[in-house]
Scaffold this motif. Structure first.
Motif, PDB file in Angstrom:
ATOM      1  N   TRP A   1      -2.672  15.709 -29.153  1.00  0.00           N
ATOM      2  CA  TRP A   1      -1.426  16.354 -29.584  1.00  0.00           C
ATOM      3  C   TRP A   1      -0.832  15.599 -30.769  1.00  0.00           C
ATOM      4  N   ALA A   2      -0.805  14.279 -30.709  1.00  0.00           N
ATOM      5  CA  ALA A   2      -0.236  13.476 -31.796  1.00  0.00           C
ATOM      6  C   ALA A   2      -1.029  13.656 -33.087  1.00  0.00           C
ATOM      7  N   ILE A   3      -2.343  13.771 -32.967  1.00  0.00           N
ATOM      8  CA  ILE A   3      -3.191  13.983 -34.146  1.00  0.00           C
ATOM      9  C   ILE A   3      -2.919  15.362 -34.743  1.00  0.00           C
ATOM     10  N   GLN A   4      -2.895  16.371 -33.900  1.00  0.00           N
ATOM     11  CA  GLN A   4      -2.684  17.738 -34.378  1.00  0.00           C
ATOM     12  C   GLN A   4      -1.324  17.909 -35.038  1.00  0.00           C
ATOM     13  N   ASN A   5      -0.342  17.178 -34.569  1.00  0.00           N
ATOM     14  CA  ASN A   5       1.020  17.310 -35.101  1.00  0.00           C
ATOM     15  C   ASN A   5       1.367  16.246 -36.126  1.00  0.00           C
ATOM     16  N   GLN A   6       0.364  15.460 -36.537  1.00  0.00           N
ATOM     17  CA  GLN A   6       0.544  14.473 -37.604  1.00  0.00           C
ATOM     18  C   GLN A   6       1.766  13.587 -37.357  1.00  0.00           C
ATOM     19  N   MET A   7       1.809  13.008 -36.160  1.00  0.00           N
ATOM     20  CA  MET A   7       2.962  12.194 -35.792  1.00  0.00           C
ATOM     21  C   MET A   7       2.951  10.817 -36.458  1.00  0.00           C
ATOM     22  N   PHE A   8       1.809  10.430 -37.038  1.00  0.00           N
ATOM     23  CA  PHE A   8       1.691   9.147 -37.728  1.00  0.00           C
ATOM     24  C   PHE A   8       0.941   9.340 -39.036  1.00  0.00           C
ATOM     25  N   GLU A   9       0.923   8.289 -39.839  1.00  0.00           N
ATOM     26  CA  GLU A   9       0.104   8.292 -41.044  1.00  0.00           C
ATOM     27  C   GLU A   9      -1.366   8.289 -40.657  1.00  0.00           C
ATOM     28  N   ASN A  10      -2.227   8.705 -41.600  1.00  0.00           N
ATOM     29  CA  ASN A  10      -3.646   8.884 -41.298  1.00  0.00           C
ATOM     30  C   ASN A  10      -4.343   7.603 -40.858  1.00  0.00           C
ATOM     31  N   ASP A  11      -3.920   6.442 -41.389  1.00  0.00           N
ATOM     32  CA  ASP A  11      -4.596   5.213 -40.996  1.00  0.00           C
ATOM     33  C   ASP A  11      -4.417   4.923 -39.512  1.00  0.00           C
ATOM     34  N   ILE A  12      -3.291   5.346 -38.934  1.00  0.00           N
ATOM     35  CA  ILE A  12      -3.092   5.200 -37.502  1.00  0.00           C
ATOM     36  C   ILE A  12      -3.844   6.291 -36.755  1.00  0.00           C
ATOM     37  N   LEU A  13      -3.765   7.504 -37.234  1.00  0.00           N
ATOM     38  CA  LEU A  13      -4.390   8.632 -36.532  1.00  0.00           C
ATOM     39  C   LEU A  13      -5.909   8.512 -36.474  1.00  0.00           C
ATOM     40  N   ARG A  14      -6.500   7.753 -37.395  1.00  0.00           N
ATOM     41  CA  ARG A  14      -7.969   7.633 -37.428  1.00  0.00           C
ATOM     42  C   ARG A  14      -8.508   6.588 -36.459  1.00  0.00           C
ATOM     43  N   ARG A  15      -7.646   5.746 -35.907  1.00  0.00           N
ATOM     44  CA  ARG A  15      -8.169   4.691 -35.037  1.00  0.00           C
ATOM     45  C   ARG A  15      -8.665   5.289 -33.707  1.00  0.00           C
ATOM     46  N   GLU A  16      -9.600   4.593 -33.104  1.00  0.00           N
ATOM     47  CA  GLU A  16     -10.158   5.051 -31.825  1.00  0.00           C
ATOM     48  C   GLU A  16     -10.180   3.894 -30.830  1.00  0.00           C
ATOM     49  N   PRO A  17      -9.601   4.096 -29.658  1.00  0.00           N
ATOM     50  CA  PRO A  17      -8.771   5.254 -29.299  1.00  0.00           C
ATOM     51  C   PRO A  17      -7.404   5.146 -29.969  1.00  0.00           C
TER      52      PRO A  17
END
Length: 203
Positions: free
Chosen positions: A71-87
Motif C-alpha cells: 500500500w505504501a509503495i502504491q501510494n508513494q508515501m516515501f521517496e523512491n530510495d526508501i520505497l526500493r528497499r527490501e523489505p
C-alpha cells in the motif's frame, strides 16, 4: 458539522505536507472492514493480554499488517530510495492507548532507518509535531483509518507526540478520546538490536 470539518480537507493535508517536509497524511486510507481486520488480528494474537499496552513483531510481519508495505509503495508515501528497499518494513510496534493516555514528544529510535508509517485505529486523537530547532508546533488530527508517513525532516528534525488528556480541541472542534490502537512500521538498520528493554518505551 460537515464532512471537511470532521475529517479535514485535501487542502489541509497539502498544507501540512508543505510545512513539514517528509510528512504525508492519507485520510481514510483503510476502510472500516480493513480497520476491523487489523484490530481483530491484533486482539486475537493477544498482543495486549495481561494488561500489557505494547506489542512488537520483527522479521516477517503478520498477514493483517504486511499488506501495508505494498500500500505504501502504491501510494508513494516515501521517496523512491526508501520505497526500493527490501523489505520496506521488518518491524511493527503496536501501542494500546486507553482513554486519555498519550505519548511524550519524541523521534523514533535511531536504530531504525528513515521512513516510518503510522496507522491509527479505533479512535481519533491529535498528534503534535514539534520542530526540534525552533520549538514550533503543528497539531494534526488523526482519525481511525488514517495513515501518516514520516521521512527526512519529519523523521529526524520534528518530534511527534500525543498529550495525555480526555479531549482534544482542534479548529474549534472538541473530540473525545476513546481507546485507540496505533501500528507503527519501521525497518531496523543492519546490525541493530531487535529487542526493546521496556514495555513503557513506546518508541
Amino acid at each position: 458539522m460537515d464532512w471537511k470539518e470532521l475529517f479535514g480537507s485535501d487542502d489541509e493535508e497539502e498544507e501540512e505536507e508543505q510545512v513539514i517536509p517528509g510528512l504525508k497524511l492519507m485520510r481514510e486510507a483503510l476502510d472500516h472492514k480493513e480497520q476491523m481486520t487489523m484490530t481483530h488480528g491484533i486482539i486475537q494474537d493477544e498482543y495486549f493480554s495481561n494488561n500489557v499496552n505494547q506489542g512488537m513483531c520483527f522479521g516477517k510481519l503478520p498477514s493483517y499488517i504486511s499488506p501495508l508495505s505494498n500500500w505504501a509503495i502504491q501510494n508513494q508515501m516515501f521517496e523512491n530510495d526508501i520505497l526500493r528497499r527490501e523489505p520496506l518494513f521488518d518491524q511493527a510496534i503496536l501501542n494500546l492507548y486507553k482513554k486519555g493516555e498519550g505519548i511524550c514528544s519524541h523521534i523514533d529510535l535511531l536504530r531504525f532507518e528513515d521512513g516510518i508509517l503510522i496507522v491509527s485505529l479505533l479512535s481519533s486523537c491529535v498528534m503534535t509535531m514539534k520542530e526540534i530547532e525552533t520549538g514550533n508546533t503543528i497539531d494534526i488530527l488523526l482519525n481511525p483509518g488514517d495513515i501518516l508517513s514520516l521521512s527526512g525532516d519529519a523523521r529526524y528534525k520534528w518530534e511527534h507526540g500525543i498529550k495525555e488528556q480526555l479531549f482534544d480541541v482542534i479548529e474549534d472542534q472538541m473530540i473525545e478520546r476513546k481507546t485507540r490502537i496505533s501500528v507503527t512500521l519501521r525497518k531496523l538498520k543492519p546490525g541493530a538490536i531487535q529487542g526493546e528493554t521496556m514495555v513503557t518505551n513506546r518508541y
